[in-house]
Design a protein around this motif. Structure first.
Motif, PDB file in Angstrom:
ATOM      1  N   PRO A 151       0.787  -1.311  -0.079  1.00  0.00           N
ATOM      2  CA  PRO A 151       0.009   0.042   0.137  1.00  0.00           C
ATOM      3  C   PRO A 151       0.876   1.297  -0.006  1.00  0.00           C
ATOM      4  O   PRO A 151       2.170   1.175   0.473  1.00  0.00           O
ATOM      5  CB  PRO A 151      -0.694  -0.194   1.369  1.00  0.00           C
ATOM      6  N   LEU A 152       0.349   2.265  -0.548  1.00  0.00           N
ATOM      7  CA  LEU A 152       1.719   3.353  -0.826  1.00  0.00           C
ATOM      8  C   LEU A 152       1.675   4.176   0.359  1.00  0.00           C
ATOM      9  O   LEU A 152       2.925   4.665   0.451  1.00  0.00           O
ATOM     10  CB  LEU A 152       0.945   4.469  -1.860  1.00  0.00           C
ATOM     11  N   GLU A 153       0.701   4.277   1.268  1.00  0.00           N
ATOM     12  CA  GLU A 153       1.149   4.731   2.733  1.00  0.00           C
ATOM     13  C   GLU A 153       1.866   3.462   3.525  1.00  0.00           C
ATOM     14  O   GLU A 153       0.965   2.515   3.765  1.00  0.00           O
ATOM     15  CB  GLU A 153       0.034   5.079   3.432  1.00  0.00           C
ATOM     16  N   PRO A 172      -9.340   9.886  -7.305  1.00  0.00           N
ATOM     17  CA  PRO A 172      -8.543   9.373  -6.160  1.00  0.00           C
ATOM     18  C   PRO A 172      -9.409   8.266  -5.832  1.00  0.00           C
ATOM     19  O   PRO A 172     -10.472   8.150  -5.621  1.00  0.00           O
ATOM     20  CB  PRO A 172      -8.520  10.530  -5.117  1.00  0.00           C
ATOM     21  N   GLN A 173      -8.604   7.190  -5.195  1.00  0.00           N
ATOM     22  CA  GLN A 173      -9.104   5.863  -4.754  1.00  0.00           C
ATOM     23  C   GLN A 173      -8.562   6.330  -3.181  1.00  0.00           C
ATOM     24  O   GLN A 173      -9.275   6.815  -2.126  1.00  0.00           O
ATOM     25  CB  GLN A 173      -8.675   4.436  -5.082  1.00  0.00           C
ATOM     26  N   CYS A 174      -7.717   5.549  -2.778  1.00  0.00           N
ATOM     27  CA  CYS A 174      -7.075   5.758  -1.235  1.00  0.00           C
ATOM     28  C   CYS A 174      -6.744   7.227  -1.051  1.00  0.00           C
ATOM     29  O   CYS A 174      -6.817   7.772  -0.188  1.00  0.00           O
ATOM     30  CB  CYS A 174      -5.984   4.928  -0.927  1.00  0.00           C
ATOM     31  N   GLY A 175      -6.228   7.672  -2.309  1.00  0.00           N
ATOM     32  CA  GLY A 175      -5.744   9.246  -2.257  1.00  0.00           C
ATOM     33  C   GLY A 175      -4.300   9.414  -2.064  1.00  0.00           C
ATOM     34  O   GLY A 175      -3.817  10.690  -2.217  1.00  0.00           O
ATOM     35  N   TYR A 176      -3.535   8.633  -1.584  1.00  0.00           N
ATOM     36  CA  TYR A 176      -2.401   8.871  -0.903  1.00  0.00           C
ATOM     37  C   TYR A 176      -1.307   9.451  -1.856  1.00  0.00           C
ATOM     38  O   TYR A 176      -0.494  10.313  -1.605  1.00  0.00           O
ATOM     39  CB  TYR A 176      -1.720   7.577  -0.238  1.00  0.00           C
ATOM     40  N   CYS A 177      -1.404   8.820  -3.136  1.00  0.00           N
ATOM     41  CA  CYS A 177      -0.416   9.511  -4.258  1.00  0.00           C
ATOM     42  C   CYS A 177      -0.692  10.607  -4.875  1.00  0.00           C
ATOM     43  O   CYS A 177       0.038  11.284  -5.567  1.00  0.00           O
ATOM     44  CB  CYS A 177      -0.328   8.273  -5.444  1.00  0.00           C
ATOM     45  N   GLN A 178      -2.178  11.104  -4.489  1.00  0.00           N
ATOM     46  CA  GLN A 178      -2.519  12.272  -5.331  1.00  0.00           C
ATOM     47  C   GLN A 178      -2.032  13.466  -5.264  1.00  0.00           C
ATOM     48  O   GLN A 178      -1.936  14.192  -6.477  1.00  0.00           O
ATOM     49  CB  GLN A 178      -4.174  12.312  -5.418  1.00  0.00           C
ATOM     50  N   SER A 179      -1.551  13.888  -4.006  1.00  0.00           N
ATOM     51  CA  SER A 179      -0.810  15.411  -4.128  1.00  0.00           C
ATOM     52  C   SER A 179       0.062  15.259  -4.935  1.00  0.00           C
ATOM     53  O   SER A 179       0.180  16.388  -5.810  1.00  0.00           O
ATOM     54  CB  SER A 179      -0.594  15.422  -2.785  1.00  0.00           C
ATOM     55  N   ILE A 213       3.937   6.569  -8.815  1.00  0.00           N
ATOM     56  CA  ILE A 213       3.097   5.117  -8.615  1.00  0.00           C
ATOM     57  C   ILE A 213       1.818   5.363  -8.039  1.00  0.00           C
ATOM     58  O   ILE A 213       1.714   6.013  -7.002  1.00  0.00           O
ATOM     59  CB  ILE A 213       4.061   4.120  -7.683  1.00  0.00           C
ATOM     60  N   CYS A 214       0.722   4.665  -8.474  1.00  0.00           N
ATOM     61  CA  CYS A 214      -0.268   4.839  -7.853  1.00  0.00           C
ATOM     62  C   CYS A 214      -0.887   3.176  -7.604  1.00  0.00           C
ATOM     63  O   CYS A 214      -0.933   2.474  -8.573  1.00  0.00           O
ATOM     64  CB  CYS A 214      -1.517   5.534  -8.705  1.00  0.00           C
ATOM     65  N   ARG A 215      -0.539   2.914  -6.322  1.00  0.00           N
ATOM     66  CA  ARG A 215      -0.676   1.383  -6.192  1.00  0.00           C
ATOM     67  C   ARG A 215      -2.333   1.159  -6.400  1.00  0.00           C
ATOM     68  O   ARG A 215      -2.726  -0.003  -6.691  1.00  0.00           O
ATOM     69  CB  ARG A 215      -0.497   0.892  -4.533  1.00  0.00           C
ATOM     70  N   CYS A 216      -3.203   2.125  -6.089  1.00  0.00           N
ATOM     71  CA  CYS A 216      -4.792   1.570  -6.275  1.00  0.00           C
ATOM     72  C   CYS A 216      -4.855   1.642  -7.837  1.00  0.00           C
ATOM     73  O   CYS A 216      -6.037   1.297  -8.158  1.00  0.00           O
ATOM     74  CB  CYS A 216      -5.436   2.900  -5.544  1.00  0.00           C
ATOM     75  N   GLY A 217      -4.116   2.087  -8.626  1.00  0.00           N
ATOM     76  CA  GLY A 217      -4.480   1.975 -10.111  1.00  0.00           C
ATOM     77  C   GLY A 217      -5.199   3.056 -10.639  1.00  0.00           C
ATOM     78  O   GLY A 217      -6.175   2.640 -11.520  1.00  0.00           O
ATOM     79  N   THR A 218      -4.973   4.247 -10.437  1.00  0.00           N
ATOM     80  CA  THR A 218      -6.124   5.319 -10.881  1.00  0.00           C
ATOM     81  C   THR A 218      -5.392   5.801 -12.089  1.00  0.00           C
ATOM     82  O   THR A 218      -5.889   7.058 -12.821  1.00  0.00           O
ATOM     83  CB  THR A 218      -6.152   6.446 -10.093  1.00  0.00           C
ATOM     84  N   TYR A 219      -4.584   5.323 -12.958  1.00  0.00           N
ATOM     85  CA  TYR A 219      -3.558   5.918 -14.039  1.00  0.00           C
ATOM     86  C   TYR A 219      -4.738   6.153 -14.986  1.00  0.00           C
ATOM     87  O   TYR A 219      -4.456   7.340 -15.828  1.00  0.00           O
ATOM     88  CB  TYR A 219      -2.822   4.788 -14.699  1.00  0.00           C
TER      89      TYR A 219
HETATM   90  S1  FES Z   1      -4.961   6.532  -4.968  1.00  0.00           S
HETATM   91 FE1  FES Z   1      -4.218   5.144  -3.461  1.00  0.00          FE
HETATM   92  S2  FES Z   1      -2.109   5.255  -4.469  1.00  0.00           S
HETATM   93 FE2  FES Z   1      -3.027   6.249  -5.746  1.00  0.00          FE
END
Ligand code: FES
Ligand code: FES
Lengths: 722, 153
Positions: free
Chosen positions: A351-353, B96-103, B132-138
């Motif tokens: 997971p990215l976090e 965004p999914q989890c949003g962590y990569c989005q900023s 990298i977006c692990r949630c796959g929002t590409y």
């Molecule tokens: S939205 Fe989760 S890592 Fe990109």
């Protein structure tokens, strides 16, 4: 749903929907909703609520509605989809409400864990009952004012109407409604009357996620907090032979170096050393400066040994699982038959976090901020570890930067509690990406052996699928029975096709001391690759079209057949393919949904294979938010492509060889195929969203590559770069 | 420890930190702006992306000394009210999914659109493959960039 897996995760004692609605609103911050919750204690004595209370709905006198979402938001959209279920039945527009995150507290909120693609499907009825019960109470209150029957009232957009079309707002009624008994069996809407469920809806967390204001676990901070970065035994079992922390202690900002350990359920605790500092960077530098000599086990694990062992074990029969017809006899007598072996790797969740947790233990109380998939399970483990009652744990649920199964294991939560107790301070444990990649728990690898035979018409007559794999339930819970009664270890092998002579068997393999756990779609992520690739091999063995071959296998299952046929139609399967291209199909049923992909590949000018297009069809019953469902399918495709084409976690001398994104690579935007997703429309109960589209991707890709090159790739990850 | 004067999102700050501390940790732990994220620490994921004088940098690997005297912009400074065209496009496409990569992705996309107001798919690939977006929002990232550029994808 996986009952066997869920039974370990499920900690909630709540069976029925409880409900409380409030009559007053006290301002509360996003992560401090508990200030308001005490108000609803007045409903504790209500029979239907029982001793536990589910305070999901707050209605202000102004009519403003706040709904508490019970489960963590790990990226799958629960922050929108769960309140939506309540709002639909309550009779408010989901875009007009305020959504707040509940704390981890299953006495109030029921099952709060997110896993097994069950967030919506698992609470589909219950959360609608919560909204419907509140609606009926508001109608009863309005009916009493008007002197009419409650059945003659209806709700719309936060208002109750009578037959004369007079209206009263929820805010006017809530005080009266709160005094009423909670209906035990509130009437649910007919799905054809849904106003909001089934329509694409914006997610309320998205604006916070585009302006940096969404608070994740890693962003949590409290007064007096210290940071901890931890070095854990790299081979998972070796103890500390010697520790020299002189250099670490001399790093500016480092406050202390302490020995600690990593708890991971039934496993032997893992020896560790924590560097404590007043900022993260100092703690990280301190960790790098540690001089630790770790004991090396006499026979350290390696990937080679693990798979040699898998193959050796595969020679045995293992435990019989499913059996239908007579495989042995029909296989022996058949003239067209095939055998094949498939190999699947260990993987990290990434997971990215990175994992993190802030905990503050004070006497017999503890406050926790943790990005988790299992607030309830964590509470149970922390209570056991600190020997305190669960009520003494205040568990805050921030936004979670991805889960994929990794955060079903709260090892990092116990690490933070242990250190906070020891140091008498709030401690934030921070994992690095290296920790995350090398320390697991990992998706277990496996070897699959299949045998199949065709009848004279080229249809599948007999199939045997043997899985050689570790048991996650044995590794985590010491569940000895799972060695011979594999249960969900065999998913989704027997869940789709009607094969006249069919057998499955499981061979248990021990991979101690590698920590393993559930990874997005779990065993379906490995088994389906073997199964759906082999179905393709069988189709080819009889000179059949892979789609027609499957069509015959699904001929008695109208619903699944429709999904497959839609896939053929949307992908243009019947049309001739372009010169120099290949295409493959695969379909699976798991986590309550059926998903199929057609993958198209071609060779680029340098002769390298590239993935051009993925066409997907999913039947997931009622889909509460189609746009968000699509996002989950997109995510499954990307994660499956990464698993199929990038890196495995491999071990040498008991240690994972990959440690960050440079050698454990992820798919990036420039490698994205064109993706087209089609969702079936029906009114069946909702299936899962987060996982079902992952398993069929890798076999569809391997089948497409075979179609293009004639070469059958039976091992993941595949290397298409050479 | 040294004293550094920083200009972040148009405001001046003074911090007293070690010279080798990366910009990311100064901004997150000392300034208290937590929108920029930590994903890898080795310039692989892009979650920590900020602008230095308008250019995107991996702040996890940019020492604080390299940021002194430059204009630092973080996701919090991209707009006051999520009104930047990239943010608006991200909301419209529900990226965004989890949003962590989005900023980080948004900061690079904003820069990309300054370089190429109507970027091609190739230009999007080149710029955004730093992330990298692990949630796959590409797929949605691509659509949102085209949308922000006013081009139908
Ligand atoms: S939205 Fe989760 S890592 Fe990109
Ligand atoms: S954290 Fe900076 S690139 Fe990953």
């Amino acid at each position: 749903m996986n009952i066997s897996r869920r039974k370990f995760i499920q900690t909630s004692g709540l069976a029925a929907a409880g409900l409380a609605i409030g009559y007053q609103f006290i301002a509360c911050t996003a992560d401090e909703p508990e200030g308001t919750i005490q108000l609803f204690r007045m409903n504790v004595d209500n029979e239907a609520v029982g001793a536990a209370l589910n305070p999901y709905i707050l209605i202000e006198k102004t009519g403003a509605v706040t709904i508490f979402t019970p489960k963590p938001e790990i990226g799958t959209g629960t922050f929108q989809s769960l309140p939506l279920l309540i709002a639909e039945e309550l009779g408010v527009n989901p875009t007009s409400i305020t959504v707040k995150q509940s704390r981890g507290d299953n006495q109030r909120f029921g099952d709060q864990d997110v896993g097994g693609s069950s967030a919506v499907s698992g609470r589909w009825v219950q959360l609608r009952q919560v909204g419907a019960a509140a609606r009926e109470m508001l109608c009863t209150a309005a009916a009493a004012r008007w002197g009419v029957a409650a059945g003659d009232c209806r709700v719309e957009n936060g208002q109750v109407f009578n037959q004369k079309n007079e209206s009263l707002s929820f805010g006017d009624l809530v005080e009266d409604a709160a005094k009423l008994p909670v209906p035990k069996e509130p009437k649910l809407k007919d799905p054809k009357d849904f106003l909001y469920i089934g329509k694409p809806q914006p997610r309320k967390d998205i604006e916070w996620k585009v302006n940096g204001s969404a608070n994740f676990g890693i962003d949590m901070k409290v007064e007096g907090m210290v940071y901890a970065v931890i070095e854990r035994s790299p081979n998972f079992s070796g103890k500390i032979k010697s520790l020299d922390d002189t250099a670490a202690r001399s790093v500016k900002g480092v406050l202390d170096v302490v020995r600690t350990e990593r708890w991971l359920l039934q496993r032997k605790p893992q020896e560790s050393v924590a560097v404590i500092a007043d900022n993260f960077w100092a703690a990280l530098k301190g960790k790098k400066a540690l001089q630790i000599e770790w004991e090396v086990p006499a026979e350290p694990m390696s990937t080679e040994k693990i798979y040699n062992n898998f193959r050796e074990l595969a020679k045995g029969d293992g435990a019989k699982d499913k059996s239908k017809g007579n495989f042995a006899k029909t296989f022996a007598a058949a003239t067209v038959k095939t055998e094949a072996e498939y190999e699947l790797p260990f993987l990290a969740h990434s997971p990215l976090e990175p994992q993190n947790c802030l905990a503050h233990v004070q006497g017999d109380k503890v406050e926790i901020w943790s990005p988790s998939q299992t607030p309830n399970w964590d509470v149970q483990h922390v209570a056991g570890f600190l020997k305190i009652p669960p009520e003494n744990i205040t568990y805050h649920v921030p936004f979670v930067g991805g889960g994929f199964g990794r955060r079903l294991i709260g090892d990092y939560v116990i690490e933070a509690c242990r250190l906070s107790k020891q140091l008498g301070k709030p401690v934030k444990v921070m994992w690095t990406r290296e920790d995350d990649t090398t320390q697991g728990p990992f998706r277990p690898g496996s070897v699959n052996q299949l045998k199949g035979a065709l009848d004279a018409d080229g249809h599948l007559l007999a199939l045997h699928h043997k899985v050689v794999a570790p048991s996650i339930n044995y590794a985590l819970f010491n569940d000895v029975e799972s060695k011979t009664k594999p249960g969900y270890i065999m998913e989704p092998i027997a869940d789709l096709y009607d094969i006249p002579n069919f057998e499955t068997s499981y061979v248990f393999a021990d991979v101690e001391p590698m920590p393993i756990n559930w990874w997005r779609s779990v065993y379906s992520s490995t088994n389906a690759f073997a199964h759906e690739s082999f179905i393709d091999e069988m189709a080819r063995a009889g000179g059949q079209d892979p789609f027609e071959f499957r069509r015959h296998l699904l001929r008695n299952d109208a619903r699944r057949l429709k999904t497959l046929e839609m896939l053929a139609e949307k992908s243009g399967w019947g049309q001739p393919k372009a010169e120099g291209t290949g295409r493959g199909v695969a379909i699976t049923h798991c986590f309550g949904s059926t998903a199929g992909h057609v993958v198209e590949v071609s060779k680029n000018s340098k002769g390298k294979i590239k993935v051009d297009r993925v066409v997907t069809v999913v039947d997931a019953g009622i889909i509460v938010n189609p746009d968000n469902y699509r996002a989950q399918v997109e995510g499954c495709i990307v994660m499956a492509l990464t698993a199929a084409l990038k890196d495995a976690i491999t071990f040498e001398n008991g240690v994972a060889k990959q440690d960050n994104f440079h050698n454990y690579r992820m798919l990036r935007i420039d490698e994205m195929p064109k993706v087209e997703i089609h969702l079936m429309q029906n009114t069946e109960a909702p299936g899962g969203a987060g996982e079902p589209a992952l398993p069929p991707l890798a076999p569809a890709l391997a089948n497409a590559i075979f179609d293009l090159t004639g070469e059958r790739l039976r091992k993941l990850p595949m290397d298409l770069t050479t | 420890m040294s004293n550094f004067k920083l200009s972040i999102n148009g405001k001046s700050y003074q911090v007293d930190v070690e010279e080798d501390m990366p910009l990311l940790w100064v901004v997150r732990d000392y300034i208290g702006l937590t929108g920029s994220k930590f994903g890898c620490g080795i310039m692989q994921c892009g979650a920590c992306t900020m602008h230095l004088n308008g250019e995107p940098v991996f702040s996890c690997s940019t020492p604080i000394t390299a940021a002194v005297g430059k204009k630092i912009t973080t996701i919090e400074g991209l707009s006051e009210d999520s009104s930047h065209p990239v943010q608006q496009a991200w909301i419209a496409e529900q990226v965004p999914q989890c949003g962590y990569c989005q900023s980080g992705q948004i900061m690079r996309a904003a820069w990309l659109l300054e370089q190429h107001p109507k970027p091609t798919d190739g230009q999007i690939d080149e710029a955004m493959s730093a992330h990298i977006c692990r949630c796959g929002t590409y797929d949605r990232v691509r659509k949102a960039i085209h949308r922000a550029a006013g081009v139908d994808s």
